[in-house]
Design an enzyme around this catalytic site. Structure first.
Site, mmCIF file in Angstrom:
data_model
loop_
_atom_site.group_PDB
_atom_site.id
_atom_site.type_symbol
_atom_site.label_atom_id
_atom_site.label_comp_id
_atom_site.label_asym_id
_atom_site.label_seq_id
_atom_site.Cartn_x
_atom_site.Cartn_y
_atom_site.Cartn_z
ATOM 1 C CE1 TYR A 124 37.964 -21.266 18.680
ATOM 2 C CE2 TYR A 124 39.474 -19.838 19.852
ATOM 3 C CZ TYR A 124 39.103 -21.102 19.433
ATOM 4 O OH TYR A 124 39.881 -22.185 19.788
ATOM 5 C CE LYS A 171 44.345 -28.044 6.011
ATOM 6 N NZ LYS A 171 45.342 -28.982 5.444
ATOM 7 C CG ASP A 204 48.053 -29.547 7.387
ATOM 8 O OD1 ASP A 204 48.385 -28.454 6.869
ATOM 9 O OD2 ASP A 204 47.528 -30.454 6.714
ATOM 10 C CG ASP A 228 42.964 -21.108 21.291
ATOM 11 O OD1 ASP A 228 43.837 -20.908 22.159
ATOM 12 O OD2 ASP A 228 41.812 -21.487 21.565
#
Ligand code: NAI
Length: 332
Positions: A124, A171, A204, A228
């Protein structure tokens, strides 16, 4: 002496939930002078800009703001108001406390966690460009400075609120450079807090665990996009966007906001649930040192939900913004 707080009502249901919030805050005995400012569609009409300089100037002057949801006009070349606000004021930490509430029908009963999201970088950061026609690149910026301050923020928050565990979500297996930097930075910060538990988790896997059993989680910290998504997921665990408060903190400024949008589908119909904004106001009152009215509001929310009277449709009732506000005030 009443504390000045900048108030942005926003668009759509923003106007309705803001009026409800003001009534509850006043009835709770808070001493606040609202300094009204504009953002969103109304500001485009008046200033040609959804986030006018006049509004930013007011927040810089008074340091604290409470904001209703704002509609960012799509396809007109405007960047998201929220992203701009966070960047302009360097509101680097988004904080969303999520806990089980009485009387709300959800499959989980012992949720009590806080999502801390890095607010200024990641995907972002607003850096997108066309490489060649048909190929677009969005840059995912991670800096050690921003990684360090958000993880430190999460640890400090844990320490000051009596929480025990900080879970860092990433990640780094797929993005070894960017999330690798974030992860090594997080580990270094964790070394400064040996009395708190530090845990690393792929984002995840975190989502899977949250859906299976959110009760063990305490403080979650992660980069912007992951945060988010995860923070909305967490709102769902306790009853949805109409209930969960939020805040954005920087070194100098703090902007409190409900996490839902302007809900054009129900705007103007008196159906909006004002609790998320009212609880955001309670967080704001805590921040400015008005703990008593803040606690009265939180307790009134719990009593009202437990009693189940006057609730709006999103909470399974057939009441309106007005009936719910009346119940909240009666329960203060
Ligand atoms: P939304 O949050 O406005 O609505 C999603 C769904 O939740 C709708 O069905 C809506 O009726 C319901 N809902 C949301 N808040 C509610 C409440 N307080 N009480 C009862 N029901 C509620 O999300 P959507 O539709 O994606 O976005 C609409 C507009 O809001 C867009 O222009 C978007 O840019 C803006 N937005 C602004 C935000 C902000 O200012 N913080 C955050 C998210 C979206």
């Amino acid at each position: 002496m009443a504390t000045p707080v900048v108030l942005i009502a926003g668009d759509g249901i923003g106007v309705e939930v803001t009026a409800a919030m003001q009534a509850v805050v006043q009835a709770a005995g808070a001493e606040v002078t609202w300094i009204e400012a504009m953002a969103g569609l109304g500001a485009v009409e008046r200033y040609g800009d959804p986030l006018p300089a006049a509004t930013l100037d007011l927040i810089r002057r008074y340091r604290v703001a409470l904001k209703g949801p704002c509609t960012t006009p799509v396809g007109k070349g405007f960047r998201s108001i929220n992203v701009r606000l966070r960047k302009e004021l360097d509101l680097y930490a988004s904080v969303r406390p999520v806990s089980t509430l009485p009387g709300v029908n959800v499959p989980y009963d012992r949720v009590d966690l806080v999502v801390v999201r890095e607010n200024t970088e990641g995907l972002y950061s607003g850096q997108e460009h066309v490489v060649v026609p048909g190929v677009v690149e969005s840059l995912r910026i991670i800096t050690r400075t921003a990684a360090e301050r958000i993880v430190r923020y999460a640890f400090e928050l844990a320490r000051h609120s009596g929480r025990r565990r900080v879970t860092f979500c990433h990640k780094a297996d797929v993005m070894p450079l960017s999330d690798g930097l974030f992860l090594t930075t997080a580990r270094a910060v964790a070394d400064d807090f040996p009395f708190l538990e530090f845990e690393e988790m792929h984002v995840d896997h975190l989502c899977l665990q949250l859906a299976l059993d959110p009760s063990p989680f305490d403080v979650l910290v992660m980069e912007n996009l992951f945060g988010d998504v995860v923070s909305d997921l967490c709102a769902g665990l306790v009853g949805g966007l109409g209930l969960v408060p939020g805040a954005n903190f920087g070194q100098r400024y703090a902007v409190f906001e409900a996490v839902h949008g302007s809900a054009p589908d129900i705007a103007g119909k008196g159906l909006a649930n004002p609790i998320a904004l009212i609880r955001s106001a309670a967080m704001m009152l805590e921040h400015i040192g008005q703990r008593k009215p803040a606690q009265r509001i939180e307790e009134a929310v719990r009593r009202t939900l437990a009693a189940g009277r006057g609730l709006t449709r999103d909470l399974g009732g057939n009441g309106t913004t007005a009936t719910l506000t009346q119940e909240l005030i009666a329960n203060l």
